[in-house]
Write an enzyme that holds these catalytic residues in place. Structure first.
Site, PDB file in Angstrom:
ATOM      1  N   ILE A   9       0.874  -1.164   0.000  1.00 48.34           N
ATOM      2  CA  ILE A   9       0.000   0.000   0.000  1.00 48.34           C
ATOM      3  C   ILE A   9       0.913   1.216   0.000  1.00 48.34           C
ATOM      4  O   ILE A   9       1.917   1.262   0.711  1.00 48.34           O
ATOM      5  CB  ILE A   9      -0.940  -0.001   1.233  1.00 48.34           C
ATOM      6  CG1 ILE A   9      -1.835   1.252   1.239  1.00 48.34           C
ATOM      7  CG2 ILE A   9      -0.167  -0.121   2.537  1.00 48.34           C
ATOM      8  CD1 ILE A   9      -2.866   1.259   2.362  1.00 48.34           C
ATOM      9  N   SER A  10       0.608   2.195  -0.836  1.00 49.26           N
ATOM     10  CA  SER A  10       1.457   3.371  -0.962  1.00 49.26           C
ATOM     11  C   SER A  10       1.549   4.142   0.344  1.00 49.26           C
ATOM     12  O   SER A  10       0.673   4.050   1.210  1.00 49.26           O
ATOM     13  CB  SER A  10       0.900   4.301  -2.044  1.00 49.26           C
ATOM     14  OG  SER A  10       0.950   3.698  -3.305  1.00 49.26           O
ATOM     15  N   ALA A  11       2.610   4.921   0.471  1.00 48.08           N
ATOM     16  CA  ALA A  11       2.763   5.794   1.629  1.00 48.08           C
ATOM     17  C   ALA A  11       1.621   6.815   1.646  1.00 48.08           C
ATOM     18  O   ALA A  11       1.192   7.293   0.590  1.00 48.08           O
ATOM     19  CB  ALA A  11       4.106   6.505   1.580  1.00 48.08           C
TER      20      ALA A  11
END
Length: 238
Positions: free
Chosen positions: A79-81
């Site tokens: 999951i992206s930052a």
């Protein structure tokens, strides 16, 4: 899905994306406060959407859910930052209006798809496409557990973004969470007049771009900053 992001920006003030947090964050408010301080989160509209989608429900590493960094979601994906989610939503916020249709390419955990659904409201609709079937199911489970209220306004499915037609378009807003080696014409075709798309482009060197289509169908582009994403795979040429 984002794995690594450079801190260098072009034509913008330097943002310290990985500044040290004074104490471990333990809830969404703390995380969003930090994103505001660093300049990633700028509008009440985006903050409210992210506040309603608790990141701990969208990762397998719940103890680290409120840190501003990518986290595993299984299947060797992340999951992206949060600062990248905030950036994407800020860039698209004018096109994520009540009743809008949106597309999230590389929907992964379902977090950003759900946040987009919060912004378009009960009269809007968001489609998330993901090429890894197991992540399609993971996203559906995450949303069912964390934000079941948006289920009538979301569809998550396995699909190749390079295909000519994505059912449900044209879309007012398109977010792409993986780097394309060239601009997918299929996505530009699916962008509505007046619509906006955020997409990373490049292979060795990558940049985040925003493409806008005006009321006459003319497309303009704007470079945002340098990034590092996993590639947007074209299944038709494997």
């Amino acid at each position: 899905m984002l794995r690594y992001l450079q801190t260098k920006t072009k034509n913008k003030p330097h943002l310290n994306r990985f500044a040290t947090i004074s104490k471990p964050p333990n809830h969404m408010k703390h995380l969003l406060d930090q994103l505001e301080v660093r300049g990633h989160l700028q509008s009440t509209k985006v903050r409210n959407a992210m506040m309603q989608v608790d990141r701990k429900n969208y990762t397998t590493s719940m103890e680290d859910a409120y840190y501003d960094r990518p986290l595993s979601i299984g299947g060797n994906q992340t999951i992206s930052a949060p600062h990248m989610h905030a950036t994407a939503l800020e860039l698209l916020k004018d096109n994520l209006f009540p009743g809008a249709k949106a597309l999230d390419v590389g929907s992964g955990s379902g977090y950003l798809t759900c946040a987009m659904a919060k912004m378009v409201g009960n009269t809007g609709f968001v489609i998330g496409i993901e090429r890894i079937p197991s992540l399609v199911e993971t996203a559906k489970q995450n949303i069912s557990r964390g934000n079941p209220e948006v289920l009538p306004n979301i569809q998550i499915k396995s699909f190749n973004a390079w295909d000519d037609h994505i059912e449900g378009g044209p879309f007012d807003a398109i977010h792409v969470g993986a780097a394309a080696s060239s601009i997918p014409q299929s996505l530009l075709n699916q962008l509505a007049n007046g619509g906006s798309m955020v997409i990373p482009l490049g292979t060795e060197e990558q940049n985040l771009y925003q493409f806008n289509k005006d009321s006459d169908g003319k497309i303009t582009q704007r470079l945002i900053f340098s990034v590092r994403y996993v590639p947007l795979v074209n299944d038709t040429i494997l």
